[in-house]
Design an enzyme around this catalytic site. Structure first.
Site, PDB file in Angstrom:
ATOM      1  N   ILE A 139      16.487  76.238  54.213  1.00  0.00           N
ATOM      2  CA  ILE A 139      16.709  76.230  55.847  1.00  0.00           C
ATOM      3  C   ILE A 139      15.683  77.040  56.456  1.00  0.00           C
ATOM      4  O   ILE A 139      14.777  77.694  55.848  1.00  0.00           O
ATOM      5  CB  ILE A 139      18.074  76.717  55.842  1.00  0.00           C
ATOM      6  CG1 ILE A 139      18.161  78.104  55.373  1.00  0.00           C
ATOM      7  CG2 ILE A 139      19.146  75.736  55.190  1.00  0.00           C
ATOM      8  CD1 ILE A 139      19.288  78.960  56.063  1.00  0.00           C
ATOM      9  N   ASP A 140      15.715  76.847  57.820  1.00  0.00           N
ATOM     10  CA  ASP A 140      14.213  77.732  58.335  1.00  0.00           C
ATOM     11  C   ASP A 140      14.437  79.114  58.432  1.00  0.00           C
ATOM     12  O   ASP A 140      13.354  79.558  57.886  1.00  0.00           O
ATOM     13  CB  ASP A 140      14.745  77.190  59.874  1.00  0.00           C
ATOM     14  CG  ASP A 140      15.983  77.573  60.466  1.00  0.00           C
ATOM     15  OD1 ASP A 140      16.996  77.981  59.819  1.00  0.00           O
ATOM     16  OD2 ASP A 140      16.283  77.397  61.760  1.00  0.00           O
ATOM     17  N   ASN A 141      15.427  79.555  58.300  1.00  0.00           N
ATOM     18  CA  ASN A 141      15.650  81.063  58.479  1.00  0.00           C
ATOM     19  C   ASN A 141      15.085  81.700  57.009  1.00  0.00           C
ATOM     20  O   ASN A 141      13.988  82.677  57.019  1.00  0.00           O
ATOM     21  CB  ASN A 141      16.961  81.551  58.336  1.00  0.00           C
ATOM     22  CG  ASN A 141      17.019  83.209  58.459  1.00  0.00           C
ATOM     23  OD1 ASN A 141      16.420  83.864  59.367  1.00  0.00           O
ATOM     24  ND2 ASN A 141      17.630  83.807  57.423  1.00  0.00           N
ATOM     25  N   SER A 168       2.411  63.974  42.087  1.00  0.00           N
ATOM     26  CA  SER A 168       1.429  63.423  41.266  1.00  0.00           C
ATOM     27  C   SER A 168       2.081  63.178  39.908  1.00  0.00           C
ATOM     28  O   SER A 168       1.429  62.216  39.238  1.00  0.00           O
ATOM     29  CB  SER A 168       0.418  64.411  40.869  1.00  0.00           C
ATOM     30  OG  SER A 168       0.964  65.848  40.486  1.00  0.00           O
ATOM     31  N   ILE A 219     -12.308  63.132  38.457  1.00  0.00           N
ATOM     32  CA  ILE A 219     -13.019  64.193  39.255  1.00  0.00           C
ATOM     33  C   ILE A 219     -13.588  63.145  40.342  1.00  0.00           C
ATOM     34  O   ILE A 219     -14.481  62.269  39.797  1.00  0.00           O
ATOM     35  CB  ILE A 219     -13.865  64.826  38.627  1.00  0.00           C
ATOM     36  CG1 ILE A 219     -13.175  66.074  37.821  1.00  0.00           C
ATOM     37  CG2 ILE A 219     -15.018  65.668  39.679  1.00  0.00           C
ATOM     38  CD1 ILE A 219     -14.098  66.740  36.858  1.00  0.00           C
ATOM     39  N   ALA A 234      -6.304  67.558  34.125  1.00  0.00           N
ATOM     40  CA  ALA A 234      -5.302  67.584  33.218  1.00  0.00           C
ATOM     41  C   ALA A 234      -4.440  66.375  33.462  1.00  0.00           C
ATOM     42  O   ALA A 234      -3.755  65.997  32.571  1.00  0.00           O
ATOM     43  CB  ALA A 234      -4.817  69.106  33.287  1.00  0.00           C
ATOM     44  N   LYS A 285       6.038  74.848  47.697  1.00  0.00           N
ATOM     45  CA  LYS A 285       6.602  73.721  47.837  1.00  0.00           C
ATOM     46  C   LYS A 285       8.037  73.914  48.393  1.00  0.00           C
ATOM     47  O   LYS A 285       9.119  73.746  48.023  1.00  0.00           O
ATOM     48  CB  LYS A 285       6.870  72.793  46.657  1.00  0.00           C
ATOM     49  CG  LYS A 285       5.710  72.291  46.006  1.00  0.00           C
ATOM     50  CD  LYS A 285       5.708  71.473  44.857  1.00  0.00           C
ATOM     51  CE  LYS A 285       4.436  70.911  44.438  1.00  0.00           C
ATOM     52  NZ  LYS A 285       3.724  72.278  43.724  1.00  0.00           N
TER      53      LYS A 285
HETATM   54  P1  XMP Z   1      -3.773  71.324  37.227  1.00  0.00           P
HETATM   55  O1  XMP Z   1      -3.807  72.209  36.339  1.00  0.00           O
HETATM   56  O2  XMP Z   1      -3.019  70.255  37.094  1.00  0.00           O
HETATM   57  O3  XMP Z   1      -3.149  71.952  38.824  1.00  0.00           O
HETATM   58  O4  XMP Z   1      -5.352  70.679  37.708  1.00  0.00           O
HETATM   59  C1  XMP Z   1      -2.496  71.225  39.640  1.00  0.00           C
HETATM   60  C2  XMP Z   1      -1.699  72.112  40.662  1.00  0.00           C
HETATM   61  O5  XMP Z   1      -1.436  71.273  41.824  1.00  0.00           O
HETATM   62  C3  XMP Z   1       0.106  71.675  41.307  1.00  0.00           C
HETATM   63  N1  XMP Z   1       0.530  69.997  41.817  1.00  0.00           N
HETATM   64  C4  XMP Z   1       1.062  69.724  42.855  1.00  0.00           C
HETATM   65  N2  XMP Z   1       1.241  70.197  44.044  1.00  0.00           N
HETATM   66  N3  XMP Z   1       2.021  68.110  44.917  1.00  0.00           N
HETATM   67  C5  XMP Z   1       1.906  69.501  45.324  1.00  0.00           C
HETATM   68  O6  XMP Z   1       1.930  70.058  46.293  1.00  0.00           O
HETATM   69  C6  XMP Z   1       1.780  67.447  43.927  1.00  0.00           C
HETATM   70  O7  XMP Z   1       2.197  66.374  43.678  1.00  0.00           O
HETATM   71  C7  XMP Z   1       1.350  68.172  42.806  1.00  0.00           C
HETATM   72  N4  XMP Z   1       0.997  68.022  41.381  1.00  0.00           N
HETATM   73  C8  XMP Z   1       0.715  68.963  41.002  1.00  0.00           C
HETATM   74  C9  XMP Z   1       0.664  72.121  40.414  1.00  0.00           C
HETATM   75  O8  XMP Z   1       1.693  72.837  40.193  1.00  0.00           O
HETATM   76  C10 XMP Z   1      -0.748  72.807  39.934  1.00  0.00           C
HETATM   77  O9  XMP Z   1      -0.448  74.311  40.702  1.00  0.00           O
END
Ligand code: XMP
Length: 214
Positions: free
Chosen positions: A65-67, A115, A173, A168, A61
Site C-alpha cells: 500500500i502507499d503508506n 524474465s 549480451i 546468467a 519490486k
Molecule cells: P543476473 O545475475 O541474473 O541479475 O544478471 C539480474 C538481476 O535482475 C533482477 N531481475 C529482475 N528484476 N524484473 C526485475 O525488475 C525482472 O524480470 C527481473 N529478472 C531478474 C534479479 O533479481 C537480479 O538482481
C-alpha cells in the site's frame, strides 16, 4: 571512459578497488534485497560513496500500500530510482508512490513482465493499462523474452526500458538493445567473473557490435 548500456546488478559485494575501476563503465547500479540485507543501509551507502554513476536503482519490486512503500523509499535516500510491481494498481498504491517520488525528483520504473519462465504474460493487458495511466519514468521488461520486449517497446515508444535476464538467465549480451531496451541489467556475468574489468569491456564491445548490426 566509454560507458556501456549497462546497469550493474550488484547482488554480491565485490572488492571496492575493483568496483571503483569498473563503475565508470556503467550507466547505473541496481541494488536489491541481497546486498541491502547483507550490508544494511549504511553499508550500502559506504559502498556507493565514491562511485560516479548516473543512476542508483533500488530494486525491491515494491508491491504494497502507499503508506508502506513511501515509508520504505524515504529510508533509501541514496537511491534516485525505484522499481515497483504494476499489478498492485494505482489508487492507494502506485499513484501515491509516484506523486511522492515526483516531488522528491526521483524516478519510478514499473515492471511490464518478468524474465523467469513462470511469469504469466496473460497479465500484460492489465499491466499495460496501469503503466499507460500512471506514466512512470521507465519500464522493466525481460531480455529473455524478445517478443514480449518488442511488444512493450511498441506500446511505449518513448519510455526508458531497462532489461534483466542477460547472461546468467540466458539472454545474449546486446540482443535486448536490438529488441527495444535502452539498458541491459547485468549481474552475475560481471561479479562472478575472475576479471570483472575485462568482462565489462568485453560486454561493451559486444553491445556496440550488436547495436551496429541491428
Ligand atoms: P543476473 O545475475 O541474473 O541479475 O544478471 C539480474 C538481476 O535482475 C533482477 N531481475 C529482475 N528484476 N524484473 C526485475 O525488475 C525482472 O524480470 C527481473 N529478472 C531478474 C534479479 O533479481 C537480479 O538482481
Amino acid at each position: 571512459m566509454l560507458k556501456g548500456r549497462i546497469i550493474f546488478s550488484m547482488d554480491e559485494e565485490i572488492p571496492q578497488h575493483v568496483l571503483l575501476k569498473i563503475s565508470g563503465y556503467f550507466h547505473g547500479i541496481k541494488i536489491g534485497y541481497p546486498l541491502l540485507l547483507r550490508k544494511g543501509i549504511e553499508g550500502v551507502k559506504e559502498i556507493l560513496r565514491k562511485l560516479e554513476v548516473d543512476e542508483i536503482i533500488m530494486d525491491l519490486k515494491l508491491a504494497d500500500i502507499d503508506n508502506t512503500m513511501i515509508n520504505i523509499v524515504k529510508q533509501l535516500d541514496f537511491a534516485n530510482s525505484f522499481i515497483a510491481h504494476s499489478f498492485i494498481g494505482i489508487d492507494g498504491a502506485l499513484g501515491e508512490l509516484k506523486n511522492f517520488l515526483d516531488n522528491e525528483g526521483k524516478k519510478l520504473y514499473l515492471l511490464a513482465s518478468m524474465s523467469h519462465k513462470g511469469w504469466n504474460d496473460e497479465f500484460y493487458p492489465y499491466i499495460k493499462t496501469v503503466i499507460k495511466s500512471l506514466n512512470p519514468y521507465g519500464i522493466v521488461a525481460p531480455a529473455t523474452k524478445p517478443n514480449v520486449l518488442r511488444i512493450v517497446r511498441d506500446d511505449f515508444p518513448n519510455k526508458i526500458i531497462i532489461s534483466p535476464g542477460v547472461g546468467a538467465q540466458g539472454g545474449k549480451i546486446g540482443d535486448a538493445l536490438c529488441n527495444g531496451a535502452d539498458y541491459e541489467i547485468i549481474g552475475r556475468t560481471i561479479y562472478t567473473s575472475s576479471d570483472p574489468e575485462n568482462k565489462v569491456k568485453e560486454i561493451i564491445k559486444i553491445q556496440e557490435e550488436k547495436i551496429n548490426e541491428c
